[in-house]
Design an enzyme around this catalytic site. Sequence first.
Site, PDB file in Angstrom:
ATOM      1  CB  CYS A   1       4.507   6.047  -1.597  1.00  0.00           C
ATOM      2  SG  CYS A   1       3.613   6.110  -0.033  1.00  0.00           S
TER       3      CYS A   1
ATOM      4  CG  ASP B   1      18.020  29.346  -1.991  1.00  0.00           C
ATOM      5  OD1 ASP B   1      19.145  29.256  -1.458  1.00  0.00           O
ATOM      6  OD2 ASP B   1      16.973  29.519  -1.353  1.00  0.00           O
TER       7      ASP B   1
ATOM      8  CG  HIS C   1       1.509   9.650   1.241  1.00  0.00           C
ATOM      9  ND1 HIS C   1       0.966   8.764   0.324  1.00  0.00           N
ATOM     10  CD2 HIS C   1       0.674  10.723   1.260  1.00  0.00           C
ATOM     11  CE1 HIS C   1      -0.161   9.283  -0.156  1.00  0.00           C
ATOM     12  NE2 HIS C   1      -0.360  10.466   0.390  1.00  0.00           N
TER      13      HIS C   1
ATOM     14  CB  CYS D   1      -0.584   6.346  -2.873  1.00  0.00           C
ATOM     15  SG  CYS D   1       1.123   6.877  -2.639  1.00  0.00           S
TER      16      CYS D   1
ATOM     17  CG  ASP E   1      12.430  25.283  -4.903  1.00  0.00           C
ATOM     18  OD1 ASP E   1      12.317  25.605  -3.714  1.00  0.00           O
ATOM     19  OD2 ASP E   1      12.597  26.129  -5.809  1.00  0.00           O
TER      20      ASP E   1
ATOM     21  CB  CYS F   1       0.295   3.926   0.262  1.00  0.00           C
ATOM     22  SG  CYS F   1      -0.123   5.624   0.710  1.00  0.00           S
TER      23      CYS F   1
HETATM   24 ZN   LIG Z   1       1.500   6.845  -0.415  1.00  0.00          ZN
END
Ligand SMILES: [Zn+2]
Length: 436
Positions: free
Chosen positions: A373, A91, A402, A371, A333, A376
């Site tokens: 990820c 930025d 996560h 989830c 963002d 998880c």
């Molecule tokens: Zn997760």
Amino acid sequence: MKFSIEKELGNGRARVGKIETTHGSIETPAFIVVGTKATVKSLSPEQVNTLGAQAVLANTYHLYLQPGEEIMKKSGGLHKFMNWHGPTFTDSGGFQAFSLGAAFNNSASKIGDRNNEDGKIGSADLHHKGTSCLINQTMSRSEAPLFLASSKKKDLLTVSDLNFSEHNQEKFAKVTEDGVEFRSVLDGSTHFFTPEKSIEIQHNIGADIIFAFDECTSPHASYEYQKEAMDRTHRWAKRSLDYHKENNEGGQALFGIVQGGRYEDLRKESAKIIGEMDFDGFGIGGSFDKEDIYTAVGWVNDVLPKGKPRHLLGIGEPVDLFGGIENGIDTFDCVTPTRIARNGSLYTRDGRINILNAKYVGDFTKVDSECSCYTCTNYTAAYLSHLFRAKEMMAATLASIHNLYFIVNLVKEIRASMLEGEFFEFKEAFIKRYYK
Ligand SMILES: [Zn+2]
């Protein structure tokens, strides 16, 4: 940089596309992960890549103060320095120059900023009501209600007003036609940013996509002040562009920033003037209330040329992502996913949870059963609860993985729903469940 549109939605605003940079492409709409000081806090670049992030946005103000633009340049640039080889953004540093000086003076992070992850949250209570990343993170929890109350009453508060501490009426950011004088948040030293200086620093940092220098105002600033700041931002945009064209050696793309607050005529005027300049893309600046996503963002995108990408600065609340995309935004963002993660606040399909809640101590299920990820897949809520309670560093890492996965992949799911012609159904189902 190249931008192409793959599909447009029937509403004439939303689109699916692709931004191609020399460091790879970004399938849009996309959520850009914030790495303020050339690092996504608590994560290695490999972890950021694995969770699905396509690009990282670093902060000019912070890298200018530390380690400094000369070190950034000598390092070979942002990609090499931080070992992130995908697309990057910086930025302009304007927002921090306007808002961060007071944090030094107040000796606490009373005023943070949208890209300063060291600031206090101050957003959890406000976020679900739809106020933007930017407003929430410019103040601490305790001072936020004060700000909202006074801004409603007076309807005149500007970001510059936020730079007054209660006990010291000295203003820390001085705006002139030439630029902004501000104090370093690190040591209180005085610095001056001009549009040319901001672009020079961004050239030295070397991100793929950089932003023109703009003046940031509060959405509650008066019409007169918004107009004055907007006109100045337009003059600064021209200076940013001229300097960039003369000095751009690294094939960097420059985005112009549209301002104008919450006023329809100003937003449209700003979109027209900035849209006619030879920028590679556009940022939509200013802070937003929930309803502005559907009004101000739409006004602007109806005026901006369609064939260039649009970035909404500092927005990351799920409902706002849907709203922004519906109204023609390609990239976002926001520090919120990682910032709240470090405080134990985690996203789930059923809304946000706090892992420090007693009920998770002995909960051996996943934080979010849907989830996929790394966190998880491998750990239980009980383990995360233990890490947070024991104040272990891994807590921040697993929670950040996560939350970023959740937001980055939510935007990818939105993209897929657009390609399948099911955006509005997906949006309704998600919001109904998440905000129930
Ligand atoms: Zn997760």
